[in-house]
Design a protein around this motif. Structure first.
Motif, PDB file in Angstrom:
ATOM      1  N   UNK A 201       2.696   7.100   2.227  1.00  0.00           N
ATOM      2  CA  UNK A 201       2.556   6.839   3.705  1.00  0.00           C
ATOM      3  C   UNK A 201       3.378   5.843   4.086  1.00  0.00           C
ATOM      4  N   UNK A 202       3.967   5.589   5.368  1.00  0.00           N
ATOM      5  CA  UNK A 202       4.630   4.291   5.846  1.00  0.00           C
ATOM      6  C   UNK A 202       3.672   3.276   5.843  1.00  0.00           C
ATOM      7  N   UNK A 203       4.440   2.118   5.665  1.00  0.00           N
ATOM      8  CA  UNK A 203       3.481   0.757   5.786  1.00  0.00           C
ATOM      9  C   UNK A 203       3.234   0.453   7.082  1.00  0.00           C
ATOM     10  N   UNK A 204       1.831  -0.109   7.429  1.00  0.00           N
ATOM     11  CA  UNK A 204       1.626  -0.637   8.498  1.00  0.00           C
ATOM     12  C   UNK A 204       2.076  -2.162   8.699  1.00  0.00           C
ATOM     13  N   UNK A 205       2.311  -2.641  10.206  1.00  0.00           N
ATOM     14  CA  UNK A 205       2.975  -3.835  10.269  1.00  0.00           C
ATOM     15  C   UNK A 205       2.276  -4.926   9.675  1.00  0.00           C
ATOM     16  N   UNK A 206       0.880  -4.969   9.363  1.00  0.00           N
ATOM     17  CA  UNK A 206       0.254  -5.948   8.439  1.00  0.00           C
ATOM     18  C   UNK A 206       0.630  -5.855   7.089  1.00  0.00           C
ATOM     19  N   UNK A 207       0.680  -4.786   6.530  1.00  0.00           N
ATOM     20  CA  UNK A 207       1.081  -4.509   5.156  1.00  0.00           C
ATOM     21  C   UNK A 207       2.447  -5.125   5.087  1.00  0.00           C
ATOM     22  N   UNK A 208       3.516  -4.740   5.955  1.00  0.00           N
ATOM     23  CA  UNK A 208       4.860  -5.334   5.783  1.00  0.00           C
ATOM     24  C   UNK A 208       4.840  -6.633   5.812  1.00  0.00           C
ATOM     25  N   UNK A 209       4.094  -7.447   6.896  1.00  0.00           N
ATOM     26  CA  UNK A 209       3.926  -9.014   6.662  1.00  0.00           C
ATOM     27  C   UNK A 209       3.345  -9.613   5.460  1.00  0.00           C
ATOM     28  N   UNK A 239      10.524  -1.682  13.667  1.00  0.00           N
ATOM     29  CA  UNK A 239       9.882  -0.403  13.224  1.00  0.00           C
ATOM     30  C   UNK A 239      10.221   0.640  14.363  1.00  0.00           C
ATOM     31  N   UNK A 240      10.496   0.124  15.561  1.00  0.00           N
ATOM     32  CA  UNK A 240      10.930   0.907  16.807  1.00  0.00           C
ATOM     33  C   UNK A 240      12.199   1.389  16.837  1.00  0.00           C
ATOM     34  N   UNK A 241      12.987   1.010  16.139  1.00  0.00           N
ATOM     35  CA  UNK A 241      14.570   1.321  15.884  1.00  0.00           C
ATOM     36  C   UNK A 241      14.862   2.270  14.697  1.00  0.00           C
TER      37      UNK A 241
END
Length: 302
Positions: A201-209, A239-241
């Protein structure tokens, strides 16, 4: 309580502890943020192999397990790292002689003229024997629109070796999920030999942080308090790009922040202490084109 007494009465758990696989899985948990379903599947595979060993010791039928796999997911989700750990796990369990990883793409397997593909493919397979062959963007092996393409020859050789040498080689096919589904649907013989399909799965923002902070720590850098807040906003915007590549994009962003940090220090005056050498500040991130409204951000400039 000792490890032996903790697992008394559970020979599978005791075998897991004694094999060192538990330590490998724990390290994988530490190294990779998120990816809970992937880690759970790795534990399941390790448990299956340990149970097979226990069955063999007690005279029960086992049969050679099929360990060829498909890893699907977007770039930067840890597929290659997990493949490395899988090679190590299978080596520790005695299913691979060497436990090394050979990573290739279509160009390493498919030739450009008649008679070129077979020796290329066999040479790669020879190097991979005793370990794991990781084929990235595997769907490029099959190009049905080109009648003169030699990818099908490589696939046929892979099929033969995957069947005849499955006790000495594990093949992992990797790529985007949709394209991999089409690839397997077009090659039913290949699909039938791949027992484990694992989606990353793709990472969530908190995981990427979390990933960013861990990367900085390994490089002896850190965010100041404001930079950490700014980077969280950076992630939402990036992530929106287009062309976002999860952890790979995070590493690229940090590399550019380090460049701006170095330029800022070069332009300054006076002495530079260790804290200054280590600290990424908000301005080092805000200079990214992700925060510019007038300039459209691209994958190479953010």
């Amino acid at each position: 309580m000792t490890t032996t007494s903790a697992h008394a009465g559970n020979p599978v758990a005791a075998a897991l502890a004694g094999s060192g696989i538990a330590d490998l899985l724990a390290r994988l948990d530490q190294e990779l943020i998120g990816l809970a379903p992937v880690k759970a599947r790795l534990r399941d595979i390790a448990a299956l192999l340990l149970v097979d060993k226990l069955r063999a010791e007690r005279g029960l039928s086992t049969g050679a397990p099929s360990l060829h796999m498909s890893f699907t997911g977007n770039p930067g989700t840890g597929k290659t790292t997990v493949a490395l750990r899988m090679a190590d796990i299978l080596h520790r369990l005695g299913y691979l002689r060497k436990g090394h990883l050979v990573a290739v793409t279509r160009d390493d397997l498919v030739g450009q003229y008649i008679g070129h593909t077979a020796p290329k493919t066999r040479e790669v397979l020879k190097k991979a024997m005793g370990g794991v062959l990781f084929i990235d963007e595997a769907y490029y092996l099959y190009r049905p629109e080109n009648e003169r393409d030699y990818g099908q020859e490589a696939i046929e050789i892979l099929l033969q070796v995957m069947e005849n040498n499955r006790d000495d080689l594990v093949v992992i096919f990797a790529g985007y999920k949709g394209r991999m589904d089409t690839f397997f649907n077009s090659n039913p013989g290949l699909s039938s030999r791949v027992a484990h399909h694992i989606d990353f799965p793709d990472y969530q923002p908190a995981e990427l942080q979390q990933i960013a902070l861990r990367m900085l720590d390994t490089m002896d850098y850190r965010f100041d308090a404001q930079a950490q807040t700014v980077f969280a906003e950076y992630l939402v915007r990036r992530m929106a790009l287009p062309h976002f590549a999860n952890a790979r994009s995070v590493r690229n962003a940090l590399d550019r922040a380090r460049l701006r940090h170095a330029s800022r220090l070069l332009a300054g005056t006076g002495s530079i202490d260790d804290a200054a050498l280590m600290t990424i500040m908000a301005d080092d991130l805000l200079a990214s084109r992700v925060f510019g409204d007038a300039l459209p951000a691209t994958a190479n400039s953010v």
